[in-house]
Design a protein around this motif. Structure first.
Motif, PDB file in Angstrom:
ATOM      1  N   ASN A   1       0.414 -11.172 -35.249  1.00 27.94           N
ATOM      2  CA  ASN A   1      -0.194 -12.030 -34.234  1.00 27.94           C
ATOM      3  C   ASN A   1      -0.782 -13.289 -34.852  1.00 27.94           C
ATOM      4  O   ASN A   1      -0.679 -14.385 -34.293  1.00 27.94           O
TER       5      ASN A   1
ATOM      6  N   ARG B   1       4.218 -14.200 -29.777  1.00 29.09           N
ATOM      7  CA  ARG B   1       2.904 -13.559 -29.713  1.00 29.09           C
ATOM      8  C   ARG B   1       2.672 -12.919 -28.342  1.00 29.09           C
ATOM      9  O   ARG B   1       2.087 -11.840 -28.233  1.00 29.09           O
ATOM     10  N   TYR B   2       3.120 -13.591 -27.290  1.00 27.18           N
ATOM     11  CA  TYR B   2       2.905 -13.067 -25.946  1.00 27.18           C
ATOM     12  C   TYR B   2       3.752 -11.825 -25.687  1.00 27.18           C
ATOM     13  O   TYR B   2       3.296 -10.883 -25.020  1.00 27.18           O
TER      14      TYR B   2
ATOM     15  N   CYS C   1       2.128  -8.958 -27.420  1.00 29.28           N
ATOM     16  CA  CYS C   1       1.009  -8.477 -26.603  1.00 29.28           C
ATOM     17  C   CYS C   1       1.508  -7.691 -25.392  1.00 29.28           C
ATOM     18  O   CYS C   1       0.888  -6.698 -24.990  1.00 29.28           O
TER      19      CYS C   1
ATOM     20  N   THR D   1      -5.419  -5.192 -25.383  1.00 30.76           N
ATOM     21  CA  THR D   1      -4.676  -6.298 -25.996  1.00 30.76           C
ATOM     22  C   THR D   1      -5.562  -7.528 -26.135  1.00 30.76           C
ATOM     23  O   THR D   1      -5.501  -8.238 -27.147  1.00 30.76           O
ATOM     24  N   TYR D   2      -6.406  -7.763 -25.136  1.00 28.50           N
ATOM     25  CA  TYR D   2      -7.316  -8.913 -25.183  1.00 28.50           C
ATOM     26  C   TYR D   2      -8.473  -8.686 -26.158  1.00 28.50           C
ATOM     27  O   TYR D   2      -8.769  -9.533 -27.006  1.00 28.50           O
TER      28      TYR D   2
ATOM     29  N   TYR E   1      -5.326  -9.867 -29.329  1.00 29.88           N
ATOM     30  CA  TYR E   1      -5.153 -11.316 -29.169  1.00 29.88           C
ATOM     31  C   TYR E   1      -6.475 -12.068 -29.187  1.00 29.88           C
ATOM     32  O   TYR E   1      -6.578 -13.153 -29.760  1.00 29.88           O
TER      33      TYR E   1
ATOM     34  N   LYS F   1      -7.928 -13.893 -27.193  1.00 25.68           N
ATOM     35  CA  LYS F   1      -7.954 -15.164 -26.467  1.00 25.68           C
ATOM     36  C   LYS F   1      -7.349 -14.922 -25.099  1.00 25.68           C
ATOM     37  O   LYS F   1      -6.575 -13.990 -24.915  1.00 25.68           O
TER      38      LYS F   1
ATOM     39  N   PHE G   1      -0.691 -15.531 -21.676  1.00 26.59           N
ATOM     40  CA  PHE G   1      -1.132 -14.188 -22.074  1.00 26.59           C
ATOM     41  C   PHE G   1      -1.263 -13.299 -20.843  1.00 26.59           C
ATOM     42  O   PHE G   1      -0.807 -12.144 -20.827  1.00 26.59           O
TER      43      PHE G   1
ATOM     44  N   THR H   1       1.145  -9.928 -20.285  1.00 26.09           N
ATOM     45  CA  THR H   1       0.531  -8.592 -20.348  1.00 26.09           C
ATOM     46  C   THR H   1       0.464  -7.930 -18.969  1.00 26.09           C
ATOM     47  O   THR H   1       0.711  -6.723 -18.849  1.00 26.09           O
TER      48      THR H   1
END
Length: 422
Positions: free
Chosen positions: A92, A149-150, A153, A174-175, A179, A181, A186, A190
């Protein structure tokens, strides 16, 4: 004049592509997570019955499991070690893809670890494997690389959702942990993946992990829930420090065979004393849930619970340090359940508190889990998913935040965040 229109159309196309890719990742991650859960449950129960029928197998299984993992890692996966959730953090942060072999390696190693008595859970194995699913999807089409990255996630969110029937827990984990952020892309990735995975759990009629008849809670119990939160924070620090301590000690083994034999034998000795610690330990929680509200304080009960609270972090730490695959999700849930049960029984016996022990078991799960991973919202909604009930929402929320802040004040790291800094 057409440029803004073209840009808007392109953005809509990109968003549609991300949503479609996230949905596909959600499908694959859900199948992987649900499959791993049921296969592990089947073989864990099978081998546990064999071990309780003949204690000889309690000595054999842990060493066998660790040896199998070492052999597979050495020959099948070309000596590539699994670093657990640290791999997801690194991917990530750097944007580099997770290698595809992480999917079978974590699936197989997580299954073997728990089925053969390793006292941890398959949650981290699932997280890394499903994150690798998302990462792999981003490599299949060039236009998806910018969403790597998304999609990673998305895989994590879907994996947690599939394991616990808790889409909000998947998104929030995940948050809060991965991640850290929040932005529109995002959220789109997710939410889409978690929704698809949750749809699979509904279609497949996945039952809650714990069948607990929670009907009410009393406001007068709130001060005791606060106490449970503080104790849960302390218990989580003990768990975290145990894992870090034993990992450091096992690094001193220059010969991997000595590490496997030592770790396996220590695990076996503890299991001979406390078979409740075999595997995830959910079998012990389910049994205690059925009898929670009728449990009375006794010398046997006190000694057993205290032994579980002291030895569970040790056996978990040794499982992970000796080569097992897993994390602190299931251990946190286990410790919280028995901490809550013990506190409730003590309060009712000596203080005539009139609290409901089952409620304290459920809330204790969230307390220790929240403090262990520093993710109170994840713990809150995950435990609601575990029991398919929101009756205890307020005490769960209060206790989760108190436990996390208690743990943070004593020791600022979790097993995951400490490892990510190394």
């Amino acid at each position: 004049m057409q440029l803004p229109f073209i840009k808007a159309v392109t953005n809509q196309k990109n968003i549609f592509q991300l949503i479609l890719a996230s949905a596909i990742v959600g499908i694959m991650a859900a199948l992987l997570g649900i499959g791993l859960k049921h296969i592990t449950e089947h073989y864990e129960a099978l081998l546990f019955r064999r071990a309780t029928g003949n204690r000889f197998w309690i000595v054999v299984f842990p060493v066998t499991g660790l040896a199998l993992i070492y052999i597979l890692r050495h020959y099948l996966f070309k000596k590539k070690e699994n670093k657990g959730i640290k791999e997801v953090f690194e991917s990530n942060t750097s944007g580099k893809p997770l290698p595809s072999y992480k999917i079978p390696s974590h699936f197989i190693n997580g299954l073997i670890t728990v089925a053969f008595g390793g006292s941890t859970g398959i949650e981290v194995s699932t997280v890394v494997a499903t994150a690798a699913v998302g990462s792999l999807a981003s490599q299949k089409e060039s236009f998806l690389k910018k969403y790597r990255r998304y999609l990673l996630c998305a895989g994590v969110a879907a994996g947690i959702t599939a394991l616990f029937n808790a889409p909000l827990a998947g998104i929030l984990f995940t948050y809060e942990v991965i991640y850290k952020k929040f932005n529109r892309l995002f959220a789109l990735s997710t939410v889409t993946a978690a929704a698809v995975a949750f749809g699979f759990t509904i279609v497949l009629d996945e039952a809650p992990v714990f069948n607990a008849a929670i009907t009410q809670w009393h406001l007068r119990a709130l001060p005791w829930f606060i106490l449970l939160g503080i104790l849960g924070g302390l218990q989580s620090v003990y768990l975290t420090k145990s894992v870090l301590f034993f990992k450091k000690q096992f690094l001193k083994f220059s010969n991997p065979y000595y590490k496997i034999i030592t770790g396996g034998l220590v695990i076996s000795c503890i299991l001979l004393l406390l078979p409740q610690l075999y595997g995830e330990g959910y079998h012990a929680i389910k049994h205690s849930i059925m009898e929670a509200n009728t449990t009375k304080l006794s010398v046997y009960f006190t000694v057993t619970i205290l032994a579980l609270l002291i030895l569970k972090p040790i056996i978990t730490s040794i499982t992970l340090s000796a080569g097992g695959d897993g994390g602190v999700f299931a251990p946190g849930i286990f410790l919280g359940a028995f901490l809550g049960l013990f506190l409730a029984v003590v309060l009712n016996t000596f203080f005539n508190a009139g609290v409901i022990p089952l409620n304290f078991m459920i809330v204790g799960m969230a307390a220790v889990l929240s403090a262990s991973i520093h993710a109170p919202l994840t713990a809150l909604f995950l435990v609601c998913g575990l029991t398919n009930s929101y009756v205890l929402f307020i005490p769960l929320a209060v206790t989760s935040f108190i436990a996390m802040n208690t743990a943070k004040k004593i020791y600022p790291y979790t097993v995951y965040s400490y490892g990510a800094k190394k």
